[in-house]
Design a protein around this motif. Structure first.
Motif, PDB file in Angstrom:
ATOM      1  N   ARG A  68       0.831  -1.197   0.000  1.00  0.00           N
ATOM      2  CA  ARG A  68       0.000   0.000   0.000  1.00  0.00           C
ATOM      3  C   ARG A  68       0.867   1.249   0.000  1.00  0.00           C
ATOM      4  NH1 ARG A  68      -5.434  -0.757   1.669  1.00  0.00           N
ATOM      5  NH2 ARG A  68      -5.916  -2.964   1.978  1.00  0.00           N
ATOM      6  N   TRP A  69       0.297   2.293  -0.593  1.00  0.00           N
ATOM      7  CA  TRP A  69       0.932   3.602  -0.576  1.00  0.00           C
ATOM      8  C   TRP A  69      -0.081   4.603  -0.022  1.00  0.00           C
ATOM      9  CZ3 TRP A  69       5.607   5.749  -1.059  1.00  0.00           C
ATOM     10  CH2 TRP A  69       5.687   7.115  -1.265  1.00  0.00           C
ATOM     11  N   ASP A  70       0.208   5.124   1.175  1.00  0.00           N
ATOM     12  CA  ASP A  70      -0.705   6.042   1.862  1.00  0.00           C
ATOM     13  C   ASP A  70      -2.072   5.398   2.076  1.00  0.00           C
ATOM     14  OD1 ASP A  70      -1.453   8.368   3.135  1.00  0.00           O
ATOM     15  OD2 ASP A  70      -2.085   9.374   1.298  1.00  0.00           O
ATOM     16  N   GLY A  71      -2.065   4.114   2.406  1.00  0.00           N
ATOM     17  CA  GLY A  71      -3.300   3.416   2.705  1.00  0.00           C
ATOM     18  C   GLY A  71      -4.064   2.896   1.510  1.00  0.00           C
ATOM     19  N   VAL A  72      -3.556   3.108   0.276  1.00  0.00           N
ATOM     20  CA  VAL A  72      -4.239   2.671  -0.939  1.00  0.00           C
ATOM     21  C   VAL A  72      -3.435   1.543  -1.569  1.00  0.00           C
ATOM     22  CG1 VAL A  72      -5.048   3.363  -3.218  1.00  0.00           C
ATOM     23  CG2 VAL A  72      -5.169   4.969  -1.314  1.00  0.00           C
ATOM     24  N   PRO A  73      -4.064   0.400  -1.916  1.00  0.00           N
ATOM     25  CA  PRO A  73      -3.333  -0.677  -2.578  1.00  0.00           C
ATOM     26  C   PRO A  73      -2.695  -0.185  -3.880  1.00  0.00           C
ATOM     27  CG  PRO A  73      -5.486  -1.445  -1.854  1.00  0.00           C
ATOM     28  CD  PRO A  73      -5.474   0.041  -1.655  1.00  0.00           C
ATOM     29  N   LEU A  74      -1.520  -0.733  -4.189  1.00  0.00           N
ATOM     30  CA  LEU A  74      -0.822  -0.310  -5.402  1.00  0.00           C
ATOM     31  C   LEU A  74      -1.656  -0.578  -6.647  1.00  0.00           C
ATOM     32  CD1 LEU A  74       2.869  -1.439  -4.742  1.00  0.00           C
ATOM     33  CD2 LEU A  74       1.882   0.846  -4.545  1.00  0.00           C
ATOM     34  N   ALA A  75      -2.416  -1.664  -6.636  1.00  0.00           N
ATOM     35  CA  ALA A  75      -3.238  -1.981  -7.809  1.00  0.00           C
ATOM     36  C   ALA A  75      -4.264  -0.883  -8.059  1.00  0.00           C
ATOM     37  CB  ALA A  75      -3.937  -3.327  -7.612  1.00  0.00           C
ATOM     38  N   ALA A  76      -4.908  -0.400  -6.986  1.00  0.00           N
ATOM     39  CA  ALA A  76      -5.899   0.671  -7.148  1.00  0.00           C
ATOM     40  C   ALA A  76      -5.239   1.963  -7.594  1.00  0.00           C
ATOM     41  CB  ALA A  76      -6.647   0.880  -5.839  1.00  0.00           C
ATOM     42  N   GLY A  77      -4.066   2.282  -7.027  1.00  0.00           N
ATOM     43  CA  GLY A  77      -3.371   3.498  -7.427  1.00  0.00           C
ATOM     44  C   GLY A  77      -2.926   3.476  -8.872  1.00  0.00           C
ATOM     45  N   ILE A  78      -2.400   2.334  -9.319  1.00  0.00           N
ATOM     46  CA  ILE A  78      -1.950   2.223 -10.709  1.00  0.00           C
ATOM     47  C   ILE A  78      -3.137   2.283 -11.656  1.00  0.00           C
ATOM     48  CG2 ILE A  78      -0.863   0.667 -12.361  1.00  0.00           C
ATOM     49  CD1 ILE A  78       0.941  -0.303 -10.102  1.00  0.00           C
ATOM     50  N   THR A  79      -4.234   1.612 -11.298  1.00  0.00           N
ATOM     51  CA  THR A  79      -5.433   1.658 -12.140  1.00  0.00           C
ATOM     52  C   THR A  79      -5.948   3.075 -12.292  1.00  0.00           C
ATOM     53  OG1 THR A  79      -6.033  -0.583 -11.451  1.00  0.00           O
ATOM     54  CG2 THR A  79      -7.770   0.780 -12.421  1.00  0.00           C
ATOM     55  N   ARG A  80      -5.975   3.813 -11.192  1.00  0.00           N
ATOM     56  CA  ARG A  80      -6.444   5.193 -11.245  1.00  0.00           C
ATOM     57  C   ARG A  80      -5.542   6.063 -12.111  1.00  0.00           C
ATOM     58  NH1 ARG A  80      -6.870   7.645  -5.521  1.00  0.00           N
ATOM     59  NH2 ARG A  80      -4.622   7.311  -5.663  1.00  0.00           N
ATOM     60  N   ARG A  81      -4.240   5.858 -11.990  1.00  0.00           N
ATOM     61  CA  ARG A  81      -3.316   6.665 -12.793  1.00  0.00           C
ATOM     62  C   ARG A  81      -3.406   6.322 -14.282  1.00  0.00           C
ATOM     63  NH1 ARG A  81       0.591  10.195 -11.266  1.00  0.00           N
ATOM     64  NH2 ARG A  81      -0.767  10.250  -9.437  1.00  0.00           N
ATOM     65  N   VAL A  82      -3.617   5.053 -14.600  1.00  0.00           N
ATOM     66  CA  VAL A  82      -3.772   4.673 -16.009  1.00  0.00           C
ATOM     67  C   VAL A  82      -5.029   5.301 -16.597  1.00  0.00           C
ATOM     68  CG1 VAL A  82      -4.209   2.726 -17.555  1.00  0.00           C
ATOM     69  CG2 VAL A  82      -2.433   2.550 -15.816  1.00  0.00           C
ATOM     70  N   ARG A  83      -6.124   5.269 -15.843  1.00  0.00           N
ATOM     71  CA  ARG A  83      -7.357   5.907 -16.309  1.00  0.00           C
ATOM     72  C   ARG A  83      -7.158   7.409 -16.488  1.00  0.00           C
ATOM     73  NH1 ARG A  83     -11.701   2.893 -12.291  1.00  0.00           N
ATOM     74  NH2 ARG A  83     -11.754   0.875 -13.370  1.00  0.00           N
ATOM     75  N   TRP A  84      -6.392   8.016 -15.592  1.00  0.00           N
ATOM     76  CA  TRP A  84      -6.121   9.444 -15.714  1.00  0.00           C
ATOM     77  C   TRP A  84      -5.347   9.740 -17.005  1.00  0.00           C
ATOM     78  CZ3 TRP A  84      -7.254  14.139 -14.049  1.00  0.00           C
ATOM     79  CH2 TRP A  84      -6.353  15.162 -14.303  1.00  0.00           C
ATOM     80  N   LEU A  85      -4.363   8.930 -17.290  1.00  0.00           N
ATOM     81  CA  LEU A  85      -3.581   9.143 -18.509  1.00  0.00           C
ATOM     82  C   LEU A  85      -4.453   8.967 -19.755  1.00  0.00           C
ATOM     83  CD1 LEU A  85      -0.242   7.311 -17.585  1.00  0.00           C
ATOM     84  CD2 LEU A  85      -0.676   9.778 -17.643  1.00  0.00           C
TER      85      LEU A  85
END
Length: 496
Positions: A68-85
């Motif tokens: 986790r990074w700041d309480g958020v699983p890495l999978a969720a963070g990466i998914t969110r960043r990919v959608r943002w891109l």
């Protein structure tokens, strides 16, 4: 003289819904991790070659879900960043309206507010109020203008009564299936000084004493820094499709809302709120316009002070949005303002007093909106939900016992809170999901750092942990407006 110590009432018991998962994971994530571990064990029993082939993807899957990074699983963070891109590449984060835009969408609100329209309903008393109709979700939102009584001006017994009545009001929402969610918003901003300036300008006589005129002019200059605009709103979002009567069209849905509103509105009187009335079309339009363009707050307040005739001439719902807006990962730039929005990541762990949010809601040097969103669970489903949470907590306890490991302090506290929730629901308490969103806006982008530090320090005093809505600033900004936007519900209904 005899003195008695009066016990101060405290409140607590909030908990995050966890479900049947381990190690802080959900049920689906836990099964995925166990499946990856099982694949590794089976591959190792077959041969080292097969293990070498499946080791990398299995370990990567486990790492993405567990780390986790700041309480958020890495999978969720990466998914969110990919959608943002993807959204940035397709131009979804940039908005232009009016003459700067071409096509049928030249005049509409941005982002999640695009499918909304404003309807006017005439009530039984001959007045009218506005309903924000979301054509995509089918929801209708009515906003009540309220005046809240400060807890600092009331004794503890009155405060306890208000909180108890508020809890009962929320519990009753479980028996109104058409209510989708309720948002309580406190909107504060430094007074622009336009009202006082207009008032004093018309009353200063030119031949008056020069010293008196200078004193009054100085008072007008310094008053905005010492005064603030404070507005409290309660927005009720209805879903006609969930109503037992199943309205066939918009008119029938509006008629049912008109029948439901009086009971909910009158009940707020015992919760420390004075309902001033239902928001009209001009009122909602002015709120949205000044949120996107804070530099004209004084001009809009001046027009609204003339009875709204001038305001309705220059503003309508389609033109109340920004001319240009740009969403960034960490902020939202719109017309004359730059905004940052947070969402509640963790509620207070300890018991708190009734005025715990006073510092967060109090006026500050910058325009700020704080919305507490409550999503009631139907009374028939509440018992099933709390029992499933209790069973999940007991499952985790049994798992730790089978592993011969001591239960952590957090797991123990969570299990106690789950049992407490089940007991309270059994004696008539309501159950719901709560979210909190806070938005601060600055006119000068150079003040953004100070505004962010101000809000985060206020959240610390309120014992609430906020997380900035990375890559979701536009949706978070709209969530604090009286438009019926609820990000947790949008994540299930909005196309991705």
């Amino acid at each position: 003289m005899m003195t008695t110590d009066q016990q101060i009432r405290t409140y607590g018991g909030w908990r995050r819904s966890r479900g049947m998962g381990l190690l802080g994971l959900g049920a689906a994530q836990t099964l995925t991790v166990f499946a990856a571990i099982t694949v590794l064990l089976i591959a190792a029993s077959i041969s080292l070659t097969v293990l070498a082939w499946v080791a990398a993807p299995a370990v990567l899957t486990i790492a993405l879900l567990m780390l986790r990074w700041d309480g958020v699983p890495l999978a969720a963070g990466i998914t969110r960043r990919v959608r943002w891109l993807i959204g940035t590449t397709r131009g979804y984060t940039s908005y232009r309206s009016g003459l700067m835009a071409v096509g049928e969408h030249a005049w509409q609100l941005p982002g999640v507010l695009a499918p909304t329209s404003l309807l006017t309903v005439v009530d039984d008393s001959g007045g009218d109020y506005a309903v924000v109709y979301n054509r995509r979700l089918g929801t209708m939102t009515v906003t009540l203008r309220c005046a809240a009584t400060s807890t600092w001006l009331a004794d503890s017994q009155a405060t306890t009564t208000w909180v108890a009545n508020w809890g009962g009001w929320l519990a009753n929402l479980g028996y109104v299936p058409s209510v989708k969610h309720v948002a309580v918003t406190v909107d504060t901003a430094p007074d622009p000084g336009s009202r006082l300036s207009d008032y004093m300008t018309g009353r200063i006589v030119p031949h008056g004493p020069a010293a008196a005129r200078r004193v009054l002019q100085r008072l007008v200059e310094v008053s905005p820094s010492a005064a603030a605009d404070v507005e409290t709103r309660v927005s009720l979002t209805f879903s006609p499709a969930a109503s037992p009567s199943k309205p066939k069209d918009v008119d029938e849905a509006l008629a049912e809302i008109s029948r439901t509103l009086p009971g909910l509105q009158d009940s707020l009187g015992g919760c420390g709120l004075t309902v001033l009335g239902r928001a009209t079309t001009d009122h909602l339009t002015a709120i949205v316009r000044t949120a996107y363009d804070p530099a004209i707050r004084g001009d809009v307040a001046r027009l609204a002070g003339r009875g709204g005739t001038d305001l309705s001439r220059w503003l309508d719902w389609d033109t109340s949005g920004p001319i240009a807006a740009e969403e960034h990962v960490d902020r939202y730039v719109h017309d004359s303002g730059t905004s940052v929005t947070w969402s509640m990541h963790e509620a207070p762990r300890q018991n708190v007093h009734a005025d715990v949010l006073a510092r967060l809601l109090a006026p500050g040097p910058y325009p700020k909106r704080v919305s507490l969103v409550y999503r009631p669970l139907p009374a028939g489903d509440a018992a099933r939900v709390v029992e499933s949470e209790v069973n999940a907590a007991q499952f985790r306890q049994a798992y730790h016992r089978a592993q011969k490991r001591d239960e952590s302090a957090r797991d123990l506290a969570d299990r106690e809170r789950a049992n407490q929730t089940a007991r309270e629901e059994a004696i008539g308490a309501g159950v719901g999901l709560m979210s909190l969103f806070a938005t601060v806006t600055v006119v000068d982008a150079g003040d953004l750092g100070k505004a962010v530090a101000d809000v985060e320090s206020r959240a610390d005093v309120a014992k609430i942990r906020l997380r900035r809505m990375w890559a979701s600033q536009a949706a978070g900004f709209a969530a604090t407006l009286p438009c019926g936007v609820c990000p947790p519900q949008l994540s299930r209904h909005w196309p991705r």
